[in-house]
Design a protein around this motif. Sequence first.
Motif, PDB file in Angstrom:
ATOM      1  N   ILE A  21      10.844  51.870  56.671  1.00 52.60           N
ATOM      2  CA  ILE A  21      10.539  51.593  57.859  1.00 52.60           C
ATOM      3  C   ILE A  21       9.515  50.288  57.618  1.00 52.60           C
ATOM      4  O   ILE A  21      10.515  49.363  58.978  1.00 52.60           O
ATOM      5  N   GLY A  22       8.484  50.287  57.027  1.00 50.22           N
ATOM      6  CA  GLY A  22       8.110  48.920  57.304  1.00 50.22           C
ATOM      7  C   GLY A  22       8.296  47.917  57.006  1.00 50.22           C
ATOM      8  O   GLY A  22       8.504  46.456  57.995  1.00 50.22           O
ATOM      9  N   THR A  23       9.409  48.135  56.036  1.00 46.08           N
ATOM     10  CA  THR A  23      10.132  46.910  55.417  1.00 46.08           C
ATOM     11  C   THR A  23      11.464  46.566  56.305  1.00 46.08           C
ATOM     12  O   THR A  23      11.264  45.133  56.564  1.00 46.08           O
ATOM     13  N   ILE A  24      11.402  47.795  57.265  1.00 43.72           N
ATOM     14  CA  ILE A  24      12.598  46.783  58.653  1.00 43.72           C
ATOM     15  C   ILE A  24      12.362  46.030  59.659  1.00 43.72           C
ATOM     16  O   ILE A  24      11.967  45.011  60.064  1.00 43.72           O
ATOM     17  N   VAL A  25      11.026  46.505  59.289  1.00 42.70           N
ATOM     18  CA  VAL A  25       9.929  45.924  61.089  1.00 42.70           C
ATOM     19  C   VAL A  25       9.538  44.734  60.941  1.00 42.70           C
ATOM     20  O   VAL A  25       9.733  43.546  61.529  1.00 42.70           O
ATOM     21  N   ALA A  26       8.952  44.594  59.394  1.00 42.72           N
ATOM     22  CA  ALA A  26       8.509  43.444  58.725  1.00 42.72           C
ATOM     23  C   ALA A  26       9.857  42.009  58.362  1.00 42.72           C
ATOM     24  O   ALA A  26       9.606  41.203  59.030  1.00 42.72           O
ATOM     25  N   LEU A  27      11.042  42.956  58.311  1.00 42.50           N
ATOM     26  CA  LEU A  27      11.729  42.032  58.182  1.00 42.50           C
ATOM     27  C   LEU A  27      12.487  41.378  59.814  1.00 42.50           C
ATOM     28  O   LEU A  27      13.211  39.848  59.972  1.00 42.50           O
ATOM     29  N   ARG A  28      12.374  42.117  61.121  1.00 37.78           N
ATOM     30  CA  ARG A  28      12.430  41.796  61.961  1.00 37.78           C
ATOM     31  C   ARG A  28      11.346  40.190  62.624  1.00 37.78           C
ATOM     32  O   ARG A  28      11.848  39.748  63.732  1.00 37.78           O
ATOM     33  N   GLN A  29      10.749  41.011  62.298  1.00 41.74           N
ATOM     34  CA  GLN A  29       9.007  40.235  62.476  1.00 41.74           C
ATOM     35  C   GLN A  29       9.471  38.629  62.377  1.00 41.74           C
ATOM     36  O   GLN A  29       9.021  37.650  62.486  1.00 41.74           O
ATOM     37  N   ALA A  30       9.792  39.189  60.670  1.00 39.60           N
ATOM     38  CA  ALA A  30      10.267  37.675  60.134  1.00 39.60           C
ATOM     39  C   ALA A  30      11.077  36.689  60.553  1.00 39.60           C
ATOM     40  O   ALA A  30      11.747  35.674  60.370  1.00 39.60           O
ATOM     41  N   GLY A  31      12.475  37.742  61.025  1.00 40.04           N
ATOM     42  CA  GLY A  31      13.388  36.931  61.245  1.00 40.04           C
ATOM     43  C   GLY A  31      13.227  35.394  62.205  1.00 40.04           C
ATOM     44  O   GLY A  31      14.222  34.910  62.252  1.00 40.04           O
ATOM     45  N   GLU A  32      12.407  35.919  62.645  1.00 38.89           N
ATOM     46  CA  GLU A  32      12.042  34.091  63.656  1.00 38.89           C
ATOM     47  C   GLU A  32      12.636  33.073  62.607  1.00 38.89           C
ATOM     48  O   GLU A  32      12.218  31.966  63.092  1.00 38.89           O
ATOM     49  N   GLY A  33      11.415  33.410  61.949  1.00 41.61           N
ATOM     50  CA  GLY A  33      11.413  32.162  60.661  1.00 41.61           C
ATOM     51  C   GLY A  33      12.142  32.280  60.068  1.00 41.61           C
ATOM     52  O   GLY A  33      12.222  31.225  58.893  1.00 41.61           O
ATOM     53  N   LEU A  34      13.491  32.578  59.890  1.00 41.28           N
ATOM     54  CA  LEU A  34      14.325  32.893  58.536  1.00 41.28           C
ATOM     55  C   LEU A  34      15.268  32.126  58.891  1.00 41.28           C
ATOM     56  O   LEU A  34      15.615  31.656  59.618  1.00 41.28           O
ATOM     57  N   ARG A  35      15.908  31.735  57.340  1.00 41.72           N
ATOM     58  CA  ARG A  35      16.935  30.738  57.929  1.00 41.72           C
ATOM     59  C   ARG A  35      17.994  31.134  57.299  1.00 41.72           C
ATOM     60  O   ARG A  35      18.357  32.596  57.470  1.00 41.72           O
ATOM     61  N   LEU A  36      19.160  30.553  57.717  1.00 51.18           N
ATOM     62  CA  LEU A  36      20.864  31.005  57.207  1.00 51.18           C
ATOM     63  C   LEU A  36      20.312  31.572  56.085  1.00 51.18           C
ATOM     64  O   LEU A  36      19.694  31.199  55.130  1.00 51.18           O
ATOM     65  N   PRO A  37      21.117  32.669  55.453  1.00 52.07           N
ATOM     66  CA  PRO A  37      21.313  32.993  54.473  1.00 52.07           C
ATOM     67  C   PRO A  37      21.750  31.669  53.081  1.00 52.07           C
ATOM     68  O   PRO A  37      22.587  31.349  53.398  1.00 52.07           O
ATOM     69  N   LEU A  38      21.131  32.530  51.634  1.00 52.91           N
ATOM     70  CA  LEU A  38      21.034  31.319  51.099  1.00 52.91           C
ATOM     71  C   LEU A  38      22.743  31.834  49.735  1.00 52.91           C
ATOM     72  O   LEU A  38      23.120  31.087  49.423  1.00 52.91           O
ATOM     73  N   ALA A  39      23.394  33.076  50.026  1.00 53.08           N
ATOM     74  CA  ALA A  39      24.553  32.865  49.923  1.00 53.08           C
ATOM     75  C   ALA A  39      25.801  32.257  50.090  1.00 53.08           C
ATOM     76  O   ALA A  39      26.017  31.624  51.057  1.00 53.08           O
ATOM     77  N   GLY A  40      26.627  31.531  48.985  1.00 55.73           N
ATOM     78  CA  GLY A  40      27.828  31.187  49.591  1.00 55.73           C
ATOM     79  C   GLY A  40      27.357  29.714  50.090  1.00 55.73           C
ATOM     80  O   GLY A  40      28.494  29.097  50.806  1.00 55.73           O
ATOM     81  N   ARG A  41      25.991  28.855  50.413  1.00 59.90           N
ATOM     82  CA  ARG A  41      26.149  27.769  50.827  1.00 59.90           C
ATOM     83  C   ARG A  41      26.944  26.204  49.608  1.00 59.90           C
ATOM     84  O   ARG A  41      26.614  26.393  48.477  1.00 59.90           O
ATOM     85  N   ALA A  42      27.645  25.744  50.378  1.00 59.93           N
ATOM     86  CA  ALA A  42      28.567  24.713  49.931  1.00 59.93           C
ATOM     87  C   ALA A  42      28.120  23.340  49.983  1.00 59.93           C
ATOM     88  O   ALA A  42      29.139  22.490  49.264  1.00 59.93           O
TER      89      ALA A  42
END
Length: 309
Positions: A21-42
């Motif tokens: 639960i703590g991980t999910i909350v942390a990821l949601r809170q960090a979401g505002e600062g996340l950039r687009l997914p790293l995988a598959g960038r071409a």
Amino acid sequence: MRVRTRAVATGFVVLVLIVAIGTIVALRQAGEGLRLPLAGRACTVQADGEVTLDSQQMANAATIAAIGVQREMPERAVVVALATAYQESGLRNLTGGDRDSVGLFQQRPSQGWGTPKQIRDPRYAAGKFYAALKKVRGWEDMRVTDAAQKVQRSAFPEAYEKWADESQVLTRALLGHASTAVTCAVGGDPVMRGAAAIAALTEGLALDWGLVAFTDDDRQVGRSYFTSAVDSSGNPTLLKVGINESPSAEGVRAGWRYTHWLVSHAKEHGVKRVTYDGREWTAKRGDWKRLPDSDRGDTEVLAEVHADV
């Protein structure tokens, strides 16, 4: 002893749940600062900054920018549109979203944006966004996030601002203010070849940019055009975009707009090579190189697609 073991097991399970639960909350809170997914960038875009996208995101960004130019919207409008699509969909043409939201801008049929099928058309969706933005009084002087919010009416009005820098980089490149700014690595078998690829590209140039097929009057009216041709083996693999804009500085920018658009759409349309103004990009190499001075020319963009096998 059994009671103690059960207590330890129960405590371990509870601990795992707390961590999860703590991980999910942390990821949601960090979401505002996340950039687009790293995988598959071409694709990499460099224009007073750097942005990396996958081929789908790159193609969508190029179309959003082109529709802005076709509608004669200022550069600032393209920045706002790209920042909005970044936030709403990650520059992906989504089939769903919150409630009945769909598409690049997560527009809602129930709110009068159009039918789901219409909104799933990137050109239609971008055009509707620009039309709505144009109606906002004073949007040109607003922050990116405030202008976007006037159109979108999101529950997170500040969310668009975090994409302002990336959108500015994309806008400079896609509007032709920087040369060789869009580089895409295209691997694997092409999605399209030959006549089908040429047809898709010519349709895209017509719909995104409003370009017309070559006629004798085109140079007289001073507008760019496109025409296709066959290679030395008779295969329909060549496409030329003639640049007629003036003065010359604007013509060069227009040339790079079309050039970067072609590279951005290379994967989905089977583009093998693009040349303009003495530079060449190839799908095999994935980057730009300078051609001999004798091959320089800033009055046309030449694209070559993979031939039919």
